[in-house]
Structure formats: structure tokens, C-alpha cells
Scaffold this motif. Sequence first.
Motif, PDB file in Angstrom:
ATOM      1  N   ARG A 438       0.822  -1.214   0.000  1.00 57.53           N
ATOM      2  CA  ARG A 438       0.000   0.000   0.000  1.00 57.53           C
ATOM      3  C   ARG A 438       0.858   1.268   0.000  1.00 57.53           C
ATOM      4  NH1 ARG A 438      -3.238  -3.409  -0.913  1.00 57.53           N
ATOM      5  NH2 ARG A 438      -4.842  -4.250   0.460  1.00 57.53           N
ATOM      6  N   ASN A 439       2.194   1.091   0.001  1.00 62.02           N
ATOM      7  CA  ASN A 439       3.121   2.223   0.092  1.00 62.02           C
ATOM      8  C   ASN A 439       2.828   3.043   1.341  1.00 62.02           C
ATOM      9  OD1 ASN A 439       5.302   3.782  -0.806  1.00 62.02           O
ATOM     10  ND2 ASN A 439       3.970   5.212  -1.911  1.00 62.02           N
ATOM     11  N   SER A 440       2.594   2.338   2.457  1.00 62.43           N
ATOM     12  CA  SER A 440       2.182   3.000   3.676  1.00 62.43           C
ATOM     13  C   SER A 440       2.869   2.400   4.909  1.00 62.43           C
ATOM     14  CB  SER A 440       0.659   2.900   3.838  1.00 62.43           C
ATOM     15  OG  SER A 440       0.201   3.737   4.866  1.00 62.43           O
ATOM     16  N   ILE A 441       4.167   2.115   4.776  1.00 67.40           N
ATOM     17  CA  ILE A 441       4.923   1.576   5.903  1.00 67.40           C
ATOM     18  C   ILE A 441       4.890   2.526   7.096  1.00 67.40           C
ATOM     19  CG2 ILE A 441       7.274   1.033   6.690  1.00 67.40           C
ATOM     20  CD1 ILE A 441       5.986  -1.226   5.197  1.00 67.40           C
ATOM     21  N   TYR A 442       4.765   3.821   6.808  1.00 70.74           N
ATOM     22  CA  TYR A 442       4.753   4.793   7.906  1.00 70.74           C
ATOM     23  C   TYR A 442       3.554   4.571   8.831  1.00 70.74           C
ATOM     24  CZ  TYR A 442       5.401   9.170  10.420  1.00 70.74           C
ATOM     25  OH  TYR A 442       5.602  10.107  11.391  1.00 70.74           O
ATOM     26  N   THR A 443       2.489   3.949   8.319  1.00 65.40           N
ATOM     27  CA  THR A 443       1.344   3.610   9.171  1.00 65.40           C
ATOM     28  C   THR A 443       1.780   2.701  10.311  1.00 65.40           C
ATOM     29  OG1 THR A 443      -0.148   3.771   7.275  1.00 65.40           O
ATOM     30  CG2 THR A 443      -0.971   2.599   9.205  1.00 65.40           C
ATOM     31  N   LEU A 444       2.649   1.737  10.014  1.00 64.27           N
ATOM     32  CA  LEU A 444       3.169   0.858  11.065  1.00 64.27           C
ATOM     33  C   LEU A 444       3.991   1.646  12.077  1.00 64.27           C
ATOM     34  CD1 LEU A 444       4.263  -2.368   9.129  1.00 64.27           C
ATOM     35  CD2 LEU A 444       2.376  -2.141  10.736  1.00 64.27           C
ATOM     36  N   LYS A 448       3.472   1.882  16.110  1.00 61.15           N
ATOM     37  CA  LYS A 448       4.537   1.650  17.091  1.00 61.15           C
ATOM     38  C   LYS A 448       4.667   2.836  18.044  1.00 61.15           C
ATOM     39  CE  LYS A 448       7.246  -1.398  14.084  1.00 61.15           C
ATOM     40  NZ  LYS A 448       8.499  -1.540  13.298  1.00 61.15           N
ATOM     41  N   SER A 449       4.445   4.047  17.525  1.00 62.32           N
ATOM     42  CA  SER A 449       4.504   5.236  18.381  1.00 62.32           C
ATOM     43  C   SER A 449       3.380   5.234  19.404  1.00 62.32           C
ATOM     44  CB  SER A 449       4.429   6.505  17.518  1.00 62.32           C
ATOM     45  OG  SER A 449       5.541   6.600  16.649  1.00 62.32           O
ATOM     46  N   ASN A 457       7.925   0.912  28.267  1.00 55.42           N
ATOM     47  CA  ASN A 457       8.921  -0.119  28.568  1.00 55.42           C
ATOM     48  C   ASN A 457       8.716  -1.398  27.759  1.00 55.42           C
ATOM     49  OD1 ASN A 457      10.306   1.439  30.522  1.00 55.42           O
ATOM     50  ND2 ASN A 457       8.745   0.946  32.043  1.00 55.42           N
ATOM     51  N   ASN A 458       7.686  -1.392  26.895  1.00 53.91           N
ATOM     52  CA  ASN A 458       7.433  -2.508  25.972  1.00 53.91           C
ATOM     53  C   ASN A 458       7.330  -3.843  26.699  1.00 53.91           C
ATOM     54  OD1 ASN A 458       6.961  -3.726  23.489  1.00 53.91           O
ATOM     55  ND2 ASN A 458       9.131  -4.021  23.048  1.00 53.91           N
ATOM     56  N   ILE A 459       6.487  -3.880  27.751  1.00 57.43           N
ATOM     57  CA  ILE A 459       6.347  -5.136  28.503  1.00 57.43           C
ATOM     58  C   ILE A 459       5.147  -5.961  28.035  1.00 57.43           C
ATOM     59  CG2 ILE A 459       7.473  -4.164  30.552  1.00 57.43           C
ATOM     60  CD1 ILE A 459       4.603  -4.151  31.869  1.00 57.43           C
ATOM     61  N   LEU A 460       4.153  -5.335  27.371  1.00 57.83           N
ATOM     62  CA  LEU A 460       2.895  -6.022  27.068  1.00 57.83           C
ATOM     63  C   LEU A 460       2.919  -6.707  25.693  1.00 57.83           C
ATOM     64  CD1 LEU A 460      -0.152  -3.934  28.335  1.00 57.83           C
ATOM     65  CD2 LEU A 460       0.570  -6.209  29.044  1.00 57.83           C
ATOM     66  N   ASN A 461       2.747  -8.020  25.716  1.00 58.39           N
ATOM     67  CA  ASN A 461       2.620  -8.833  24.500  1.00 58.39           C
ATOM     68  C   ASN A 461       3.663  -8.496  23.444  1.00 58.39           C
ATOM     69  OD1 ASN A 461       0.522 -10.212  25.657  1.00 58.39           O
ATOM     70  ND2 ASN A 461      -0.823 -10.029  23.883  1.00 58.39           N
ATOM     71  N   ARG A 462       4.909  -8.479  23.884  1.00 58.12           N
ATOM     72  CA  ARG A 462       6.000  -8.222  22.944  1.00 58.12           C
ATOM     73  C   ARG A 462       5.988  -9.222  21.788  1.00 58.12           C
ATOM     74  NH1 ARG A 462      11.876  -7.918  25.245  1.00 58.12           N
ATOM     75  NH2 ARG A 462      12.224  -7.635  23.005  1.00 58.12           N
ATOM     76  N   GLY A 463       6.292  -8.724  20.607  1.00 56.05           N
ATOM     77  CA  GLY A 463       6.359  -9.579  19.427  1.00 56.05           C
ATOM     78  C   GLY A 463       5.032  -9.795  18.726  1.00 56.05           C
ATOM     79  N   LYS A 464       3.942  -9.318  19.326  1.00 57.38           N
ATOM     80  CA  LYS A 464       2.629  -9.442  18.698  1.00 57.38           C
ATOM     81  C   LYS A 464       2.387  -8.210  17.826  1.00 57.38           C
ATOM     82  CE  LYS A 464       2.722 -12.957  21.241  1.00 57.38           C
ATOM     83  NZ  LYS A 464       2.176 -13.013  22.585  1.00 57.38           N
ATOM     84  N   ILE A 465       1.818  -8.415  16.687  1.00 51.96           N
ATOM     85  CA  ILE A 465       1.522  -7.401  15.669  1.00 51.96           C
ATOM     86  C   ILE A 465       2.799  -6.953  14.959  1.00 51.96           C
ATOM     87  CG2 ILE A 465       0.484  -5.167  15.118  1.00 51.96           C
ATOM     88  CD1 ILE A 465      -1.377  -5.482  17.490  1.00 51.96           C
ATOM     89  N   PHE A 466       3.798  -6.478  15.715  1.00 54.10           N
ATOM     90  CA  PHE A 466       5.055  -6.022  15.130  1.00 54.10           C
ATOM     91  C   PHE A 466       6.129  -7.061  15.356  1.00 54.10           C
ATOM     92  CE2 PHE A 466       2.901  -2.458  17.351  1.00 54.10           C
ATOM     93  CZ  PHE A 466       2.330  -1.862  16.240  1.00 54.10           C
TER      94      PHE A 466
END
Length: 470
Positions: A438-444, A448-449, A457-466
Motif C-alpha cells: 500500500r506504500n504505507s509503511i509509515y502507518t506501522l 509503534k509510536s 517499557n514494551n512489557i505487554l505482549n512483545r512480538g505481537k503485531i510487530f
Amino acid sequence: MQKQETDAISELISKLGNKKILTTKEELIPFMKDASYITGKLPLAVCLPDNAGDISTILSVCNNYRINVTVRSGGTSLTGSSVTDFNGIIISTMNLNRILEINTSSRYAVCEPGVRIDLLNQELKKCNFFYPPDPASSRASTIGGSLSTNAGGLRAVRYGATKEWVLGMDVVVPDGHIIRTGEYTLKRSAGYDITALMIGSEGTLGVVTKAILKIEPLPEATAKLIAFYKDIESVGKSMNSIKSKGITPLIAEFMDLGTINSIRKNMEIDIPEYTQFLLMIDVDSPEEGLARKIQNVKSILEGFTDDVTVITDQNHMDRIYAARKGAYSALLDLRENNHQLVVIGDVIVPSSELASTMKEIAESINNDGMKATLFGHIGDGNIHANIFMDNTDEGRKKMEKLQMDIARAAIRHRGSVSAEHGIGTEKNRLLYEEYLERNSIYTLEIMKSIKKVFDPNNILNRGKIFYESD
């Protein structure tokens, strides 16, 4: 186990008690698996909170010690959402299983996340109401899990996915604060819609502890029409004609011959020998108008096939409905050996693109030399490709290639790599491919933001979605 992990678990036991913290290997092993083919790591501990306060305590402690937390409810995830890829603990919400309120005049129900969907509907039926989202696993799946993946199901053609049926929720965010999103009202215009943001976030932003759900009166009278076809193009044309005439079914499902054969006995209907595909349509109407509605839909179907079966007996309809919802389990009987796995895919395209997408998917299955069956929710263009995978490194690579081929077919036809199962760890690379196309990587990057705002601290469900590596 590192010192900070040991200290965190000791503090949790001190604050919540031994009964709410599982730590022995025998207790932890079942939490390495969910309904997917993915096996996670052995958790450091499993927490069994009874209320939002317990969850607040757990997250506060884990956030302080930087301990990874995976949230799990019914364990019915098909994409690995409820197992952990990193050292950490699991929070099971299954003890938060109360229906707190049913209000038929304002048309809402209030539930904790561990309430099973079928149980909620059993209670609502006593009031002549129901909760429309109905994933095939509704007997085991929970409100919390369906919120986390924006689950759909057989009735999505009429009622949409879970996001259409949530008014608000209570959520514990990673630092332990408890917040309310949304409200008990059908309309609300008050800033950002955090409720919508939480739905489909797969436990990466917070832990839902209470949900306010919209409910509907049960349909007055219903009937089921089943039509039989030699080709998928005619199935697609039938469905497009029905919708073009302004008719929106309660349920609109298709199955290929492999799926039909897996549940043929339980359907208790005669199936013509030429059948390669089946279309199942449920319609509803006030009692006095049902016969006319049946005839209208039957006439449309007969423009594309010679064989249409009409069923009005409620008990028979219920048995067919149960058979369709059990199709995935029934396919296990078609495995070539007990070690073979059935991986259920989940892509979606506009319903007008379904026939051409199905042809491409069938070609990919043939070219990749894999055994697979197809069924899905044709009314909204949702295709489930059920891939029979040899449980070896080579078998997994072949399955992953086919999943990518199917995903790319959906993307080419203006669809998505996931309709209702979520992303989990299985589809994070496929999600990247979708946004790349979709030429929309910035959406990801925006997603993430948002994750970083809620969970710095990225403690919740790490590795899911991203996708994340160690």
C-alpha cells in the motif's frame, strides 16, 4: 532465572498470595500452547487475578522490574497471540468471568473479559436478546479474546465485527493505572476514541477488565437456504446478486467439497453428486413475511444453480449451524497422519472480488503442492484456507510460503491479510507486506509510536503485531 525476575515473582506472591501465582513446571507447560500451531516459551509464572485491582498490582510490579507480560483469556488464538516468545509471565483473565449487568431497555450488557461468548448468549436468550459477534470458537472463546482481535464470525455479514458492538471498557494500562474508555450510551462525542483503539490491539496496549457491549433483540423468524454449485464463480455471482437486491442475510457461508465432506453427516441433507461448493444463507423476517423472503432469495439462487434446499425447522437449522462452526475441528479427521497439523488461514477481500481471489488461491495451493480446503464468510469476503501441514521444518516452510502467496492474492484484490483472527506472531511479516504494497509503511511506525505512549517499557505482549527479534 535472573535476579530481577526472581524478585518480581517474589513480590507478586507477597502481594497476591501463592494461590494466584503458578510457578511449577507442570502448571506452566499448558500455557506454552494456544489453539494455533505455535509453541511459545515456558512462562516464568502464570498469574490468576480475580479483579482489576489484582491486574493493576501485577502490571505495576512487572513494569517496575521490566518483566514481559502476555495476556491470555480462553487460549483460542489461531495466530499465537496468547503464548509468549520472550521470557516473562502470563496473565490469565479466566477468573474474571462474571456477567455484571444486562440492561435490555438501554440495550447493553456488562461483562468481565473471561465470560465465554456462548454463555453470555445463553443468558441474553432468556430476555429474547443476543450479542451478535459469533466467532466459530464461541463455545470456548471469551469476551476479552474477541475484543483483542476484533473477532468476527458467521453473522458478520449482517452485524459486522466486534468493534461495532462495544460501547466502552475498563482497562489497566502497563503502569498499573485503571482507565475507563467510552461509556454506557449509544452516542458519545468526547475526544479520541480510545475504545476503538483498544479493540484489535491484541493485549499490546492494556488489559481489559470490563466491557460494555451492545445487544440486539433476537430475530423473530428465520430460515436457512442451501445451494449447491460446480464452480466458485457461480457462488460469488449468487451472493453478489442477493446483496445487490438489497437483501442482507443473517449468515452467508461457503464451503468447498473437502469441508463439506468433513461435516456432511452432521448436516443431515442430501448433497448432489456434482457439488464442488456450497452456499449457506440464513434470512430473517417477521413471521408473516418469512415465506416471501425465502421465495425472493430462492429465486435469486435458482438463477445460478438447479438445487436449492430450504430448511425452516429450528432444531435442524441449529444442528447445521453447529456443524459449520465445528468445521475446523472436523477437518482434523482428514489428516494423513496424527502428526500433521491443520493451519487455518484468514484473509479478506471485498465480496465482489471473492471469486477471482479464490481462483488465485486455488492455483497457489496447487502450485505449492499443499493439501488445503476452503471455507469462509462469503457475505463479507472472508476466506479461510485450511492448510494441512507436515510438522517438520520443510513442512512449515511450505506452509509459510503458501500463507504468503494467499496473503498477496488478498492484497492484490484490495483485501487484508487478517479479517478476524488478528496478527499475533504468525502474521506480523504478512502485515508488513500489506503496508508495503500500500506504500504505507509509515502507518506501522505510527502504530509503534502509539504502543510506546501506552507501554514505554514494551512489557505487554512483545512480538505481537510487530515483528521483534531477541
